[in-house]
Design a protein around this motif. Structure first.
Motif, PDB file in Angstrom:
ATOM      1  N   MET A   1       0.850  -1.202   0.000  1.00 25.52           N
ATOM      2  CA  MET A   1       0.000   0.000   0.000  1.00 25.52           C
ATOM      3  C   MET A   1       0.881   1.245   0.000  1.00 25.52           C
ATOM      4  SD  MET A   1      -3.227   1.055   0.166  1.00 25.52           S
ATOM      5  CE  MET A   1      -4.117  -0.353   0.855  1.00 25.52           C
ATOM      6  N   PRO A   2       0.719   2.182  -0.950  1.00 28.62           N
ATOM      7  CA  PRO A   2       1.528   3.399  -0.974  1.00 28.62           C
ATOM      8  C   PRO A   2       1.366   4.199   0.316  1.00 28.62           C
ATOM      9  CG  PRO A   2       0.310   3.134  -3.030  1.00 28.62           C
ATOM     10  CD  PRO A   2      -0.201   2.089  -2.079  1.00 28.62           C
ATOM     11  N   VAL A   3       2.357   5.062   0.593  1.00 30.76           N
ATOM     12  CA  VAL A   3       2.370   5.854   1.815  1.00 30.76           C
ATOM     13  C   VAL A   3       1.081   6.669   1.946  1.00 30.76           C
ATOM     14  CG1 VAL A   3       3.557   7.685   3.070  1.00 30.76           C
ATOM     15  CG2 VAL A   3       4.880   6.023   1.738  1.00 30.76           C
ATOM     16  N   GLY A   4       0.348   6.489   3.066  1.00 29.90           N
ATOM     17  CA  GLY A   4      -0.832   7.289   3.339  1.00 29.90           C
ATOM     18  C   GLY A   4      -2.018   7.043   2.427  1.00 29.90           C
ATOM     19  N   ASP A   5      -1.918   6.081   1.519  1.00 30.07           N
ATOM     20  CA  ASP A   5      -2.948   5.910   0.501  1.00 30.07           C
ATOM     21  C   ASP A   5      -4.313   5.615   1.113  1.00 30.07           C
ATOM     22  OD1 ASP A   5      -3.181   5.396  -2.629  1.00 30.07           O
ATOM     23  OD2 ASP A   5      -4.451   3.937  -1.608  1.00 30.07           O
ATOM     24  N   ASP A   6      -4.372   4.672   2.020  1.00 32.45           N
ATOM     25  CA  ASP A   6      -5.647   4.245   2.573  1.00 32.45           C
ATOM     26  C   ASP A   6      -6.344   5.377   3.317  1.00 32.45           C
ATOM     27  OD1 ASP A   6      -7.558   2.172   3.030  1.00 32.45           O
ATOM     28  OD2 ASP A   6      -6.903   2.129   5.114  1.00 32.45           O
ATOM     29  N   ARG A   7      -5.610   6.095   4.159  1.00 32.37           N
ATOM     30  CA  ARG A   7      -6.186   7.205   4.933  1.00 32.37           C
ATOM     31  C   ARG A   7      -6.646   8.332   4.008  1.00 32.37           C
ATOM     32  NH1 ARG A   7      -6.274  11.503   8.464  1.00 32.37           N
ATOM     33  NH2 ARG A   7      -4.873  13.154   7.786  1.00 32.37           N
ATOM     34  N   LEU A   8      -5.801   8.727   3.068  1.00 31.49           N
ATOM     35  CA  LEU A   8      -6.119   9.874   2.227  1.00 31.49           C
ATOM     36  C   LEU A   8      -7.268   9.581   1.276  1.00 31.49           C
ATOM     37  CD1 LEU A   8      -2.497  11.130   1.464  1.00 31.49           C
ATOM     38  CD2 LEU A   8      -4.157  12.136   3.041  1.00 31.49           C
ATOM     39  N   VAL A   9      -7.287   8.401   0.698  1.00 31.25           N
ATOM     40  CA  VAL A   9      -8.408   8.024  -0.160  1.00 31.25           C
ATOM     41  C   VAL A   9      -9.696   7.971   0.660  1.00 31.25           C
ATOM     42  CG1 VAL A   9      -9.390   6.176  -1.581  1.00 31.25           C
ATOM     43  CG2 VAL A   9      -7.004   6.839  -1.868  1.00 31.25           C
ATOM     44  N   GLY A  10      -9.584   7.535   1.907  1.00 33.04           N
ATOM     45  CA  GLY A  10     -10.756   7.506   2.785  1.00 33.04           C
ATOM     46  C   GLY A  10     -11.319   8.896   3.020  1.00 33.04           C
ATOM     47  N   LEU A  11     -10.431   9.893   3.173  1.00 32.00           N
ATOM     48  CA  LEU A  11     -10.902  11.268   3.343  1.00 32.00           C
ATOM     49  C   LEU A  11     -11.675  11.732   2.111  1.00 32.00           C
ATOM     50  CD1 LEU A  11      -7.777  13.003   4.944  1.00 32.00           C
ATOM     51  CD2 LEU A  11      -9.857  12.228   6.094  1.00 32.00           C
ATOM     52  N   ILE A  12     -11.192  11.360   0.939  1.00 35.80           N
ATOM     53  CA  ILE A  12     -11.876  11.734  -0.305  1.00 35.80           C
ATOM     54  C   ILE A  12     -13.251  11.076  -0.372  1.00 35.80           C
ATOM     55  CG2 ILE A  12     -11.810  11.536  -2.817  1.00 35.80           C
ATOM     56  CD1 ILE A  12      -9.838  13.578  -1.759  1.00 35.80           C
TER      57      ILE A  12
END
Length: 399
Positions: A1-12
């Motif tokens: 998983m790329p750095v911060g991908d899961d959290r940032l996509v979740g915000l979107i």
């Protein structure tokens, strides 16, 4: 998983509707570039618009590179240019107003109803610090809103809880480049000063995260206060011909409720990005409560009314455009500008409206040279209609 991908996509995904085409305001900087790519990662349908403010020699080339980057990833992109001469007064505020108008025109032409902005937690903290410098009240210290409606659009800031550096770390991990705007290091601008002040305040524990946390606490208190202010505004404020009439009952409400209502009126009339300083607002409130004259931030108080100040109204636009940031006049061709004293003299029955002269002179008139074709709010509509971009009770207090 790329750095911060899961959290940032979740915000979107939490902050933007999945079924709509999202209009992304894309400057090419790190924040808006991350916003665009995260929207794509979240599976959203997006289009992008870039505004070239023509304030730097490099801006045209940078805008072209943003357009090319969008083309390479299959995102429809448009460029809008701010055509201006010498800019007097607050440059950043003028640029912000122009940007908002150009983005709105683009979104309207594309049938886009949701506009996403790339503001971050750092922007939130800087906004709070700037509010402190202005002596702002609760509204000014509550920071940026994550969501609001205006001008027929839904505006969203889905990355408001993400850090600026967090987004850049993610972009680097994805191999995505961005443009660094040199004005972000120019001490001429208040936001840059706030950014640098934050670094100096960090040893005291006054950090980006802490100020953003404070903004969240104050925003919750502000929401409760707004509910009271909405009720007070509905009881004591009437909108007529784009101006506001305050009845005596407003001044029996709690002081902060009064302030919230007056601030909402000022922001509605001017579409300003920030409220005036607290002391200036108090001065205007006192004048309004006493039925006296006063001016503030392009508005005029007179006999309990709050209206636009004649010298502050917007430049002429063609029929169909947005005049003074608030009025849209529809009908045959013509030029929309303030009715003014001369226009009012050409409307012999304007007194039948029962509206003060001062209110009517700042309403839109339709002109052909020096010939008045119509004054829709002064009893001479002809074949034209004038409508407000946003009624008062749908602006500021309740969005």
């Amino acid at each position: 998983m790329p750095v911060g991908d899961d959290r940032l996509v979740g915000l979107i995904r939490d902050g933007l509707p999945a079924g709509d085409t999202i209009g992304v305001a894309l400057s090419g900087g790190g924040d808006s570039t991350a916003l665009l790519h995260l929207c794509l990662r979240a599976g959203l349908r997006v289009e992008a618009v870039t505004v070239d403010h023509q304030l730097r020699i490099e801006s045209a080339a940078e805008a072209a590179s943003v357009a090319e980057a969008c083309r390479a990833i299959g995102v429809r992109h448009e460029l809008r240019v701010w055509e201006h001469g010498a800019v007097t007064g607050n440059l950043m505020d003028a640029a912000r107003r122009a940007r908002k108008a150009l983005i709105g025109d683009w979104a309207r032409s594309r049938g886009i109803g949701v506009i996403a902005l790339g503001h971050t937690r750092d922007d939130q903290a800087e906004t709070v610090l700037m509010g402190l410098a202005r002596g702002a009240g609760l509204a000014g210290l509550s920071g940026m809103r994550p969501a609001w409606e205006g001008g027929g659009f839904r505006f969203r800031r889905p990355l408001l809880s993400a850090g600026r550096e967090e987004l850049r770390v993610w972009l680097r991990s994805e191999g995505i480049g961005w443009i660094d705007d040199p004005t972000n290091d120019n001490d001429r601008f208040t936001r840059v000063k706030a950014r640098k002040a934050l670094a100096a305040l960090a040893p005291l524990g006054i950090t980006v995260d802490r100020l953003a946390e404070v903004a969240g606490h104050l925003a919750r208190a502000q929401a409760s206060l707004v509910a009271q202010a909405v009720t007070a505004a509905r009881r004591h404020v009437a909108e007529q011909a784009g101006a506001l009439r305050f009845d005596a009952g407003l001044w029996t409400e709690p002081g902060e409720v009064q302030r919230q209502v007056v601030l909402a009126g000022l922001m509605w009339l001017t579409k300003a990005g920030y409220p005036p300083r607290a002391a200036e607002t108090e001065r205007l409130m006192l004048a309004l409560s006493r039925g006296q004259d006063a001016t503030l931030a392009g508005c005029r108080a007179r006999a309990g009314w709050l209206m636009r100040e004649p010298r502050a109204v917007g430049d002429p636009v063609a029929v169909g455009g947005l005049w003074d940031g608030r009025w849209r006049v529809t009908g045959p061709q013509g030029e929309v500008r303030a009715l003014g004293a001369e226009g009012l003299r050409q409307v012999k029955d304007w007194r039948m409206t029962a509206l003060p002269r001062e209110v009517l002179v700042v309403t839109p008139g339709v002109w052909q040279g020096e010939i008045l074709l119509a004054a829709p709010l002064a009893g001479h509509p002809g074949a034209w209609q004038a409508e407000l971009d946003a009624p008062f009770h749908l602006f500021g207090l309740v969005d």
